[in-house]
Scaffold this motif. Structure first.
Motif, PDB file in Angstrom:
ATOM      1  N   GLU A  79       1.778   0.523 -15.772  1.00  0.00           N
ATOM      2  CA  GLU A  79       2.121  -0.892 -15.708  1.00  0.00           C
ATOM      3  C   GLU A  79       2.564  -1.258 -14.293  1.00  0.00           C
ATOM      4  OE1 GLU A  79       4.521  -2.586 -19.120  1.00  0.00           O
ATOM      5  OE2 GLU A  79       4.758  -0.443 -19.472  1.00  0.00           O
ATOM      6  N   ILE A  80       3.340  -0.364 -13.685  1.00  0.00           N
ATOM      7  CA  ILE A  80       3.814  -0.627 -12.322  1.00  0.00           C
ATOM      8  C   ILE A  80       2.624  -0.653 -11.373  1.00  0.00           C
ATOM      9  CG2 ILE A  80       5.299   0.208 -10.455  1.00  0.00           C
ATOM     10  CD1 ILE A  80       6.920  -0.495 -12.855  1.00  0.00           C
ATOM     11  N   LEU A  81       1.773   0.349 -11.481  1.00  0.00           N
ATOM     12  CA  LEU A  81       0.644   0.441 -10.546  1.00  0.00           C
ATOM     13  C   LEU A  81      -0.301  -0.749 -10.728  1.00  0.00           C
ATOM     14  CD1 LEU A  81      -0.118   4.249 -10.676  1.00  0.00           C
ATOM     15  CD2 LEU A  81       0.720   2.961  -8.717  1.00  0.00           C
ATOM     16  N   ARG A  82      -0.516  -1.180 -11.951  1.00  0.00           N
ATOM     17  CA  ARG A  82      -1.404  -2.321 -12.188  1.00  0.00           C
ATOM     18  C   ARG A  82      -0.831  -3.590 -11.582  1.00  0.00           C
ATOM     19  NH1 ARG A  82      -2.621  -0.475 -17.395  1.00  0.00           N
ATOM     20  NH2 ARG A  82      -0.957  -1.692 -18.303  1.00  0.00           N
ATOM     21  N   SER A  83       0.487  -3.646 -11.472  1.00  0.00           N
ATOM     22  CA  SER A  83       1.112  -4.876 -11.013  1.00  0.00           C
ATOM     23  C   SER A  83       1.165  -4.993  -9.487  1.00  0.00           C
ATOM     24  CB  SER A  83       2.538  -4.967 -11.579  1.00  0.00           C
ATOM     25  OG  SER A  83       3.373  -4.033 -10.912  1.00  0.00           O
ATOM     26  N   ILE A  84       0.832  -3.939  -8.794  1.00  0.00           N
ATOM     27  CA  ILE A  84       0.923  -3.968  -7.326  1.00  0.00           C
ATOM     28  C   ILE A  84      -0.373  -4.477  -6.725  1.00  0.00           C
ATOM     29  CG2 ILE A  84       1.304  -2.577  -5.265  1.00  0.00           C
ATOM     30  CD1 ILE A  84       2.955  -0.701  -6.911  1.00  0.00           C
ATOM     31  N   VAL A 110       0.845  -1.203   0.000  1.00  0.00           N
ATOM     32  CA  VAL A 110       0.000   0.000   0.000  1.00  0.00           C
ATOM     33  C   VAL A 110       0.878   1.250   0.000  1.00  0.00           C
ATOM     34  CG1 VAL A 110      -1.631   1.337   1.392  1.00  0.00           C
ATOM     35  CG2 VAL A 110      -1.982  -1.115   1.072  1.00  0.00           C
ATOM     36  N   SER A 111       1.928   1.229   0.817  1.00  0.00           N
ATOM     37  CA  SER A 111       2.816   2.391   0.904  1.00  0.00           C
ATOM     38  C   SER A 111       3.549   2.619  -0.412  1.00  0.00           C
ATOM     39  CB  SER A 111       3.835   2.193   2.033  1.00  0.00           C
ATOM     40  OG  SER A 111       3.167   2.131   3.268  1.00  0.00           O
ATOM     41  N   ALA A 112       4.022   1.533  -1.042  1.00  0.00           N
ATOM     42  CA  ALA A 112       4.732   1.668  -2.320  1.00  0.00           C
ATOM     43  C   ALA A 112       3.795   2.282  -3.357  1.00  0.00           C
ATOM     44  CB  ALA A 112       5.238   0.307  -2.796  1.00  0.00           C
ATOM     45  N   ARG A 113       2.567   1.819  -3.382  1.00  0.00           N
ATOM     46  CA  ARG A 113       1.594   2.339  -4.341  1.00  0.00           C
ATOM     47  C   ARG A 113       1.332   3.831  -4.106  1.00  0.00           C
ATOM     48  NH1 ARG A 113      -2.142  -0.492  -7.484  1.00  0.00           N
ATOM     49  NH2 ARG A 113      -3.684   0.947  -8.262  1.00  0.00           N
ATOM     50  N   GLY A 133      11.721  12.099 -11.799  1.00  0.00           N
ATOM     51  CA  GLY A 133      12.308  11.416 -10.651  1.00  0.00           C
ATOM     52  C   GLY A 133      11.766  10.003 -10.511  1.00  0.00           C
ATOM     53  N   LEU A 134      10.490   9.828 -10.811  1.00  0.00           N
ATOM     54  CA  LEU A 134       9.899   8.486 -10.734  1.00  0.00           C
ATOM     55  C   LEU A 134      10.525   7.583 -11.788  1.00  0.00           C
ATOM     56  CD1 LEU A 134       7.941   6.400  -9.682  1.00  0.00           C
ATOM     57  CD2 LEU A 134       6.180   7.352 -11.187  1.00  0.00           C
ATOM     58  N   HIS A 135      10.739   8.110 -12.975  1.00  0.00           N
ATOM     59  CA  HIS A 135      11.349   7.320 -14.042  1.00  0.00           C
ATOM     60  C   HIS A 135      12.754   6.865 -13.620  1.00  0.00           C
ATOM     61  CE1 HIS A 135      11.305   5.970 -18.180  1.00  0.00           C
ATOM     62  NE2 HIS A 135      12.598   6.199 -18.150  1.00  0.00           N
ATOM     63  N   HIS A 136      13.497   7.779 -13.041  1.00  0.00           N
ATOM     64  CA  HIS A 136      14.839   7.439 -12.531  1.00  0.00           C
ATOM     65  C   HIS A 136      14.731   6.358 -11.455  1.00  0.00           C
ATOM     66  CE1 HIS A 136      18.837   7.862 -10.807  1.00  0.00           C
ATOM     67  NE2 HIS A 136      18.342   8.329  -9.676  1.00  0.00           N
ATOM     68  N   ALA A 137      13.770   6.528 -10.535  1.00  0.00           N
ATOM     69  CA  ALA A 137      13.607   5.559  -9.447  1.00  0.00           C
ATOM     70  C   ALA A 137      13.308   4.164  -9.997  1.00  0.00           C
ATOM     71  CB  ALA A 137      12.479   6.015  -8.518  1.00  0.00           C
ATOM     72  N   ILE A 181       4.444   5.836  -5.270  1.00  0.00           N
ATOM     73  CA  ILE A 181       4.566   5.883  -6.735  1.00  0.00           C
ATOM     74  C   ILE A 181       3.592   6.921  -7.287  1.00  0.00           C
ATOM     75  CG2 ILE A 181       4.086   4.597  -8.860  1.00  0.00           C
ATOM     76  CD1 ILE A 181       5.223   2.115  -7.388  1.00  0.00           C
ATOM     77  N   ASN A 182       2.379   6.915  -6.761  1.00  0.00           N
ATOM     78  CA  ASN A 182       1.386   7.914  -7.197  1.00  0.00           C
ATOM     79  C   ASN A 182       1.847   9.328  -6.878  1.00  0.00           C
ATOM     80  OD1 ASN A 182      -1.057   7.019  -8.514  1.00  0.00           O
ATOM     81  ND2 ASN A 182      -1.322   5.676  -6.746  1.00  0.00           N
ATOM     82  N   ALA A 183       2.381   9.518  -5.652  1.00  0.00           N
ATOM     83  CA  ALA A 183       2.825  10.853  -5.231  1.00  0.00           C
ATOM     84  C   ALA A 183       3.959  11.336  -6.119  1.00  0.00           C
ATOM     85  CB  ALA A 183       3.267  10.822  -3.767  1.00  0.00           C
TER      86      ALA A 183
END
Ligand SMILES: [Fe+2]
Length: 214
Positions: free
Chosen positions: A209-214, A15-18, A31-35, A21-23
């Protein structure tokens, strides 16, 4: 795909990772792309380094979060192009501590917080925030440092020091033992082709894709 990487996280961590990622996607898409690239590179490295306590999944999460403290840095500084003033640099260098502060409150794993706190430490003791040396730097932080440096050198949108793949590898080789953990660099060089495939795929990953996979 990161599905298998996330599936081993606890429910709270997921839940926290999701949430983060949204934030990040809202506040700092670059920055998210780099992460994501650092997370995927770290995953590929950890799979081959075979640490007895920290596997690729833990490494993936720590890589994803490593710069989360940048959310607390004033936008005018974090998005500035070109050279920072000494005072601006002081601000930026607070991001590992801010990142640890966030991770302590959002994730169940203290190792994640430690990796975030220490990802700018260097084996020769010239890093920050604590000037740790060698293996006093947590394993996951040492992996992040290599993945982080490689992605920064290979990303045209970062700073002004864009490098080719070969030049970036040369930088890693030159920094082994001083800026970077030599074992991590050796592993990168040994599995260069496979890691490059992972990296190229990571660059194409979409946040959805990342969010759908969580
Ligand atoms: Fe950082």
């Amino acid at each position: 795909m990161p599905r298998s990487r996330i599936s081993l996280l606890s429910r709270l961590d997921t839940v926290s990772a999701r949430f983060l990622i949204n934030a990040l996607d809202k506040a700092d898409p670059r920055g998210l792309h780099h992460a994501l690239c650092v997370a995927e590179l770290g995953y590929a490295l950890a799979k081959r380094l075979k640490h007895d306590r920290f596997g690729p999944n833990e490494q993936w999460l720590a890589g994803l979060l490593h710069d989360i403290g940048h959310l607390g840095i004033p936008r005018a500084i974090s998005e500035k192009r070109g050279k920072l003033t000494a005072r601006e640099r002081q601000y930026v260098q607070q991001h590992p501590k801010l990142g640890k502060f966030l991770c302590d409150r959002l994730f169940e794993t203290p190792e994640t917080s430690r990796a975030v706190l220490c990802h700018h430490e260097r084996p020769d003791g010239t890093g920050y925030p604590a000037g740790l040396t060698g293996e006093d730097i947590p394993f996951m932080a040492r992996v992040i440092a290599v993945a982080d440096a490689y992605d920064v050198m290979r990303s045209a949108s970062w700073l002004l020091n864009f490098r080719s793949h070969d030049d970036a590898l040369e930088e890693l080789r030159n920094g082994a033992g001083s800026q970077f953990d030599p074992d991590v660099v050796r592993t990168f060089l040994k599995h260069e082709n496979a890691i490059l495939v992972t990296y190229e795929a990571a660059k194409k990953l979409k946040v959805e894709e990342i969010l759908r996979s969580i």
